[in-house]
Design a protein around this motif. Structure first.
Motif, PDB file in Angstrom:
ATOM      1  N   MET A   1     -15.818  16.356  -1.925  1.00 58.83           N
ATOM      2  CA  MET A   1     -15.332  15.320  -1.021  1.00 58.83           C
ATOM      3  C   MET A   1     -13.822  15.456  -0.879  1.00 58.83           C
ATOM      4  O   MET A   1     -13.099  15.520  -1.862  1.00 58.83           O
ATOM      5  N   LYS A   2     -13.362  15.518   0.358  1.00 58.85           N
ATOM      6  CA  LYS A   2     -11.934  15.661   0.617  1.00 58.85           C
ATOM      7  C   LYS A   2     -11.287  14.277   0.669  1.00 58.85           C
ATOM      8  O   LYS A   2     -11.757  13.374   1.367  1.00 58.85           O
ATOM      9  N   VAL A   3     -10.211  14.113  -0.078  1.00 54.52           N
ATOM     10  CA  VAL A   3      -9.525  12.826  -0.133  1.00 54.52           C
ATOM     11  C   VAL A   3      -8.252  12.907   0.683  1.00 54.52           C
ATOM     12  O   VAL A   3      -7.426  13.811   0.487  1.00 54.52           O
ATOM     13  N   GLN A   4      -8.110  11.998   1.624  1.00 55.55           N
ATOM     14  CA  GLN A   4      -6.892  11.931   2.430  1.00 55.55           C
ATOM     15  C   GLN A   4      -5.800  11.228   1.629  1.00 55.55           C
ATOM     16  O   GLN A   4      -6.028  10.151   1.057  1.00 55.55           O
ATOM     17  N   HIS A   5      -4.629  11.855   1.554  1.00 54.48           N
ATOM     18  CA  HIS A   5      -3.523  11.274   0.787  1.00 54.48           C
ATOM     19  C   HIS A   5      -2.463  10.783   1.759  1.00 54.48           C
ATOM     20  O   HIS A   5      -1.808  11.569   2.443  1.00 54.48           O
ATOM     21  N   SER A   6      -2.324   9.490   1.863  1.00 51.61           N
ATOM     22  CA  SER A   6      -1.334   8.897   2.756  1.00 51.61           C
ATOM     23  C   SER A   6      -0.294   8.157   1.941  1.00 51.61           C
ATOM     24  O   SER A   6      -0.441   7.962   0.729  1.00 51.61           O
ATOM     25  N   ASP A   7       0.772   7.716   2.615  1.00 51.85           N
ATOM     26  CA  ASP A   7       1.804   6.929   1.926  1.00 51.85           C
ATOM     27  C   ASP A   7       1.213   5.647   1.364  1.00 51.85           C
ATOM     28  O   ASP A   7       1.585   5.187   0.280  1.00 51.85           O
ATOM     29  N   GLU A   8       0.237   5.062   2.107  1.00 50.08           N
ATOM     30  CA  GLU A   8      -0.404   3.835   1.642  1.00 50.08           C
ATOM     31  C   GLU A   8      -1.213   4.091   0.376  1.00 50.08           C
ATOM     32  O   GLU A   8      -1.174   3.309  -0.574  1.00 50.08           O
ATOM     33  N   ASN A   9      -1.927   5.235   0.358  1.00 46.56           N
ATOM     34  CA  ASN A   9      -2.684   5.596  -0.840  1.00 46.56           C
ATOM     35  C   ASN A   9      -1.752   5.826  -2.026  1.00 46.56           C
ATOM     36  O   ASN A   9      -2.042   5.421  -3.156  1.00 46.56           O
ATOM     37  N   ALA A  10      -0.637   6.519  -1.760  1.00 42.66           N
ATOM     38  CA  ALA A  10       0.321   6.812  -2.829  1.00 42.66           C
ATOM     39  C   ALA A  10       0.853   5.530  -3.443  1.00 42.66           C
ATOM     40  O   ALA A  10       0.967   5.396  -4.656  1.00 42.66           O
ATOM     41  N   SER A  11       1.163   4.547  -2.597  1.00 41.47           N
ATOM     42  CA  SER A  11       1.662   3.269  -3.085  1.00 41.47           C
ATOM     43  C   SER A  11       0.607   2.567  -3.933  1.00 41.47           C
ATOM     44  O   SER A  11       0.909   1.987  -4.986  1.00 41.47           O
ATOM     45  N   SER A  12      -0.656   2.656  -3.492  1.00 40.06           N
ATOM     46  CA  SER A  12      -1.751   2.038  -4.223  1.00 40.06           C
ATOM     47  C   SER A  12      -1.942   2.693  -5.583  1.00 40.06           C
ATOM     48  O   SER A  12      -2.149   2.014  -6.593  1.00 40.06           O
ATOM     49  N   LEU A  13      -1.852   4.030  -5.617  1.00 45.44           N
ATOM     50  CA  LEU A  13      -2.028   4.753  -6.880  1.00 45.44           C
ATOM     51  C   LEU A  13      -0.913   4.433  -7.861  1.00 45.44           C
ATOM     52  O   LEU A  13      -1.144   4.294  -9.055  1.00 45.44           O
ATOM     53  N   GLN A  15       0.656   1.652  -8.025  1.00 45.01           N
ATOM     54  CA  GLN A  15       0.417   0.308  -8.542  1.00 45.01           C
ATOM     55  C   GLN A  15      -0.656   0.327  -9.622  1.00 45.01           C
ATOM     56  O   GLN A  15      -0.557  -0.387 -10.619  1.00 45.01           O
ATOM     57  N   VAL A  16      -1.693   1.157  -9.432  1.00 47.25           N
ATOM     58  CA  VAL A  16      -2.716   1.303 -10.462  1.00 47.25           C
ATOM     59  C   VAL A  16      -2.075   1.783 -11.764  1.00 47.25           C
ATOM     60  O   VAL A  16      -2.355   1.257 -12.847  1.00 47.25           O
ATOM     61  N   ALA A  17      -1.203   2.784 -11.650  1.00 48.70           N
ATOM     62  CA  ALA A  17      -0.533   3.321 -12.838  1.00 48.70           C
ATOM     63  C   ALA A  17       0.306   2.250 -13.524  1.00 48.70           C
ATOM     64  O   ALA A  17       0.296   2.119 -14.758  1.00 48.70           O
ATOM     65  N   ARG A  18       1.043   1.461 -12.739  1.00 51.24           N
ATOM     66  CA  ARG A  18       1.860   0.392 -13.323  1.00 51.24           C
ATOM     67  C   ARG A  18       0.991  -0.631 -14.051  1.00 51.24           C
ATOM     68  O   ARG A  18       1.339  -1.112 -15.135  1.00 51.24           O
ATOM     69  N   ASP A  19      -0.145  -0.962 -13.438  1.00 52.74           N
ATOM     70  CA  ASP A  19      -1.049  -1.943 -14.048  1.00 52.74           C
ATOM     71  C   ASP A  19      -1.602  -1.428 -15.371  1.00 52.74           C
ATOM     72  O   ASP A  19      -1.724  -2.183 -16.346  1.00 52.74           O
TER      73      ASP A  19
END
Length: 329
Positions: A1-13, A15-19
């Motif tokens: 499965m190909k995952v699209q990496h956008s600026d919005e995704n990067a910001s979300s990731l 935040q996951v790391a910070r949490d």
């Protein structure tokens, strides 16, 4: 499965790391109020152990156990790791009546651990358990139980061992450092168990291995005029010169910084004797001190060089470049 990496995704990731980091930090912080009589009892068992500390655990707890065993061994508490599944097939022979067992299991119900516990009890080997469930079988069978429970894992499904393994590791480090403190384990002791690589160079090298000695040590007498002292500093290339008496006893130091400050006071100083310009209380160290100690001394006093003194006499000189070249810094 190909995952699209956008600026919005990067910001979300991010935040996951910070949490995750925040949750695990809270899990470790929650351990501090639990340090008390049980921790003291665990330390007493480990300090009184005439044999080795044998650490055991399955899966992720086993990986954490290996690290705890390695930390204990390198900080003055002989330790090894015992795989509990292999323990049921002969490796329990690693354990002797002189040892103490440290068992890790978040659930406290790990089958492979529970299978060997009756044999451990029969051998009368004391057991320290680190679990997340004080009511578990392992916690109840242990001589001492340390509570490493966490509110939840960092995994969004509350399944993958994350916060729980971090908490267990922190408790293991707390035990190791408490034992280090109790044993009076020194930097030199640490060096003897870390002879290889950059750490070994940092900890095993002594000042005598790196210092400039003999004719390479810049030195003048109190009567030496500043103009000659400048030449001595420049020719020896250490950014300083020692000031000694006729018997080689250290009287003071004069550095590049002292030279700049002297010249700032005005002209006519070149014929001033060093006895009037030197700093009379230089920082010194002995030749048998560890190079790491010399580095710590330089950093503490924010200086770039040290004079090496033995029985009050100048025997060498060392600067930060020497430590850099040796890989001590």
């Amino acid at each position: 499965m190909k995952v699209q990496h956008s600026d919005e995704n990067a910001s979300s990731l991010c935040q996951v790391a910070r949490d995750v980091i925040q949750l695990e930090a809270e899990a470790v912080a929650a351990l501090a109020p639990r340090i008390g009589p049980d921790f003291d009892r665990a330390c007493a068992l480990l300090l009184g152990c005439p044999g080795r500390i044998v650490v055991t655990g399955m899966g992720k707890s086993g990986i954490i156990g290996k690290k705890i065993a390695a930390t204990l061994a390198s900080t003055g508490s002989p330790a090894l790791f015992l795989h509990p599944a292999e323990g049921s097939h002969g490796d329990l022979g690693m354990l002797t009546r002189q040892d103490v067992l440290v068992a890790l299991s978040n659930s406290g119900e790990t089958a492979e651990l529970l299978a060997i516990l009756p044999l451990v009890k029969r051998m009368q080997v004391p057991t320290v358990a680190l679990t997340g469930r004080p009511e578990s079988t392992l916690a109840r069978m242990a001589d001492v139980h340390l509570d490493v429970a966490v509110a939840r894992e960092a995994c969004p499904h509350n399944l993958a061992p994350t916060a729980s393994t971090t908490a267990a590791l922190a408790m293991g480090d707390a035990l190791a450092m408490a034992l280090l403190h109790a044993r009076g384990f020194t930097m030199e002791d640490f060096a003897l168990s870390h002879p290889g690589g950059a750490l070994g160079r940092r900890l095993l090298l002594r000042v005598s291995d790196l210092m400039h000695a003999g004719g390479r040590v810049p030195r003048v007498t109190p009567e030496t005029p500043l103009r000659q002292a400048i030449y001595e500093i420049s020719s020896k290339g250490l950014g300083m010169t020692a000031v000694v008496d006729g018997d080689g006893r250290l009287l003071g130091i004069f550095t590049d910084g002292d030279l700049r400050r002297a010249l700032d006071r005005g002209a006519g100083l070149l014929d001033t004797p060093m006895g009037q310009l030197m700093h009379p209380e230089p920082h010194t160290i002995g030749p048998q001190a560890l190079a790491a100690e010399a580095l710590a001394l330089m950093e503490r006093h924010r200086i770039n060089g040290l004079l090496i003194v033995e029985d009050g006499r100048l025997v060498g000189a060392l600067n930060m470049h020497d430590l850099l070249r040796a890989g001590v810094v």
